[in-house]
Design a protein around this motif. Structure first.
Motif, PDB file in Angstrom:
ATOM      1  N   ASP A 134      50.973  74.474  43.879  1.00 19.45           N
ATOM      2  CA  ASP A 134      49.545  74.317  43.616  1.00 19.45           C
ATOM      3  C   ASP A 134      49.135  75.211  42.448  1.00 19.45           C
ATOM      4  N   SER A 135      48.116  74.781  41.716  1.00 21.54           N
ATOM      5  CA  SER A 135      47.760  75.461  40.480  1.00 21.54           C
ATOM      6  C   SER A 135      47.153  76.835  40.746  1.00 21.54           C
ATOM      7  N   PRO A 136      47.645  77.849  40.051  1.00 25.77           N
ATOM      8  CA  PRO A 136      47.031  79.166  40.176  1.00 25.77           C
ATOM      9  C   PRO A 136      45.699  79.260  39.441  1.00 25.77           C
ATOM     10  N   LYS A 137      45.355  78.220  38.645  1.00 23.12           N
ATOM     11  CA  LYS A 137      44.139  78.274  37.841  1.00 23.12           C
ATOM     12  C   LYS A 137      42.905  77.833  38.631  1.00 23.12           C
TER      13      LYS A 137
ATOM     14  N   ILE B 116      46.024  70.669  43.412  1.00 22.50           N
ATOM     15  CA  ILE B 116      47.136  70.713  44.364  1.00 22.50           C
ATOM     16  C   ILE B 116      48.143  69.600  44.046  1.00 22.50           C
ATOM     17  N   VAL B 117      49.346  69.824  44.529  1.00 20.30           N
ATOM     18  CA  VAL B 117      50.438  68.871  44.255  1.00 20.30           C
ATOM     19  C   VAL B 117      50.319  67.674  45.192  1.00 20.30           C
ATOM     20  N   HIS B 118      50.389  66.492  44.578  1.00 22.29           N
ATOM     21  CA  HIS B 118      50.306  65.267  45.376  1.00 22.29           C
ATOM     22  C   HIS B 118      51.648  64.556  45.382  1.00 22.29           C
TER      23      HIS B 118
ATOM     24  N   LEU C 170      50.511  68.518  34.805  1.00 20.88           N
ATOM     25  CA  LEU C 170      51.045  69.594  35.639  1.00 20.88           C
ATOM     26  C   LEU C 170      51.282  70.848  34.801  1.00 20.88           C
ATOM     27  N   PHE C 171      51.791  70.664  33.588  1.00 19.99           N
ATOM     28  CA  PHE C 171      51.995  71.816  32.697  1.00 19.99           C
ATOM     29  C   PHE C 171      50.664  72.467  32.342  1.00 19.99           C
ATOM     30  N   LEU C 172      49.698  71.570  32.151  1.00 15.76           N
ATOM     31  CA  LEU C 172      48.381  72.051  31.764  1.00 15.76           C
ATOM     32  C   LEU C 172      47.829  73.017  32.801  1.00 15.76           C
ATOM     33  N   LEU C 173      48.053  72.706  34.053  1.00 15.44           N
ATOM     34  CA  LEU C 173      47.491  73.518  35.137  1.00 15.44           C
ATOM     35  C   LEU C 173      48.508  74.518  35.694  1.00 15.44           C
ATOM     36  N   ASP C 174      49.628  74.734  34.959  1.00 15.11           N
ATOM     37  CA  ASP C 174      50.652  75.687  35.384  1.00 15.11           C
ATOM     38  C   ASP C 174      51.213  75.371  36.774  1.00 15.11           C
TER      39      ASP C 174
END
Lengths: 254, 119
Positions: free
Chosen positions: A120-123, A138-140, A215-219
């Motif tokens: 899940d994104s730390p941002k 969050i990862v889907h 996904l890269f965008l949101l780390d």
């Protein structure tokens, strides 16, 4: 000269007596010749009966042994041939079987590749409460599907998600808050192991506008190249209840 | 006169040869040896006759006993594994050659004497 039995008969009287015995001798000679010829015509040496018996015996034994030898030689050749063809056939079958098993994900494989970790994104803003915004961080299941699809497209030969090997009948979907891979629950972080050319796999994921771009965008994604990783075998059962193989035309080679 | 035994030999030979009589092949060797012994007896008799020492009883008994004995000894030798056959062949053959050579000399001497008398 002293006489032993009777006085020697003077004159030519002895000639008649010799002649008389000569008749007997002639009969003996004829009989002997006839018998000798008979022995020769029977094809056996007439001397030394014991040796003759032994000779005939040995000759028969020799013949039968020669026959045995020929038989054994033939069997030996046949076994050699069988062994040669059997070995080749077994080796061929084994390599085919090995390949099929690898393809079906039935055995663990190892090789160079990458390890992709999704979390899940730390941002995410901790104060954010709107579910439709949180959802983006969050990862889907579709994120995982997209990554896996991209990796396969880039030439990955074996992929596992949290230890679940992906095979031809694998599925990745979500049921409520959990993700199922091969119908097995998996939880974050999602570790995707893919065997293939590491550079190519990584570049495929980092493609601008590609599947993992967001996904890269949101780390949410980390990619690590590894010289040797192991992808486990598929552990579930695989049975065909409905599918039946269609009879195939015989291959000409083989 | 000396050709009379040869005629007898031919007659006796024909008696058995023409009907084609024969014995089992296993006795062929012994029969040959008996014939050899008989031959030895005949030549011995001829020599004795020429020398003037002919005894009909010795001659006949010698013929019968020698033929039977030669065959019997060879058979015995085969049974006990000693090659008496060869011994008999050597002994009888030697005697036959000896007798033949003596007979030849006597005949030669006689012929030479006759020529000298006539010539």
């Amino acid at each position: 000269m002293s006489t032993i039995a009777s006085p020697p008969s003077r004159g030519k009287g002895w000639v008649f007596q010799v002649t008389a015995l000569c008749i007997v001798l002639g009969m003996l000679l004829a009989l002997s010749l006839r018998t000798q010829r008979r022995a020769v015509s029977e094809g056996i040496p007439n001397r030394w009966p014991a040796l003759r018996a032994e000779f005939i015996n040995l000759k028969q034994q020799n013949a039968s042994l020669q026959k045995d030898l020929a038989e054994y030689k033939e069997r030996y050749e046949e076994l050699l041939r069988k062994q040669a063809t059997g070995q080749a056939a077994t080796l061929g079958l084994e390599s085919v079987l090995q390949e099929a098993k690898m393809l079906a994900g039935q055995i663990a494989v190892h090789g160079p590749g990458i390890i992709v970790t999704l979390h899940d994104s730390p941002k995410r803003d901790v104060n954010e409460t709107r579910p439709e915004v949180i959802e983006n961080y969050i990862v889907h299941d579709y994120d995982i599907r997209a990554v896996v699809n991209e990796l396969f497209a880039a030439g990955a030969e074996a992929i596992s998600v949290n230890g679940q090997r992906l095979i031809a009948t694998s599925s990745i979907r979500c049921v409520g808050p959990v993700i199922l891979v091969n119908s097995v629950q998996v939880a974050a972080p999602y570790v995707i192991k893919a065997i293939g050319k590491p550079d190519v796999l990584q570049k495929a994921l980092e493609l601008p506008g590609g599947a993992a771009d967001g996904l890269f965008l949101l780390d949410m994604i980390e990619v690590k190249q590894q010289p040797d990783i192991t992808v486990p075998a598929y552990s579930g059962s695989m049975r065909f209840y409905w599918a039946k193989p269609l009879p195939q035309p015989k291959e000409k080679s083989r | 006169m000396i050709w009379l035994p040869l005629v007898g030999l031919a007659i006796g030979f024909q008696i058995y040869w023409l009907p084609g009589l024969s014995l089992p092949s296993s006795v062929a060797a012994y029969l040959s040896l008996a014939t050899l012994a008989g031959l030895d007896s005949i030549f011995g008799g001829i020599r004795a006759g020429i020398e003037g020492k002919f005894h009909d009883d010795i001659f006949f008994s010698g013929f019968v006993v020698n033929t039977l004995l030669a065959a019997a000894l060879a058979y015995l030798g085969d049974q006990i594994g000693v090659d008496l056959f060869l011994a008999a062949v050597v002994a009888l053959g030697g005697r036959i050659f000896l007798n033949l050579s003596l007979i030849r000399r006597y005949l030669l001497t006689e012929t030479r004497l006759r020529w000298r008398r006539e010539g």
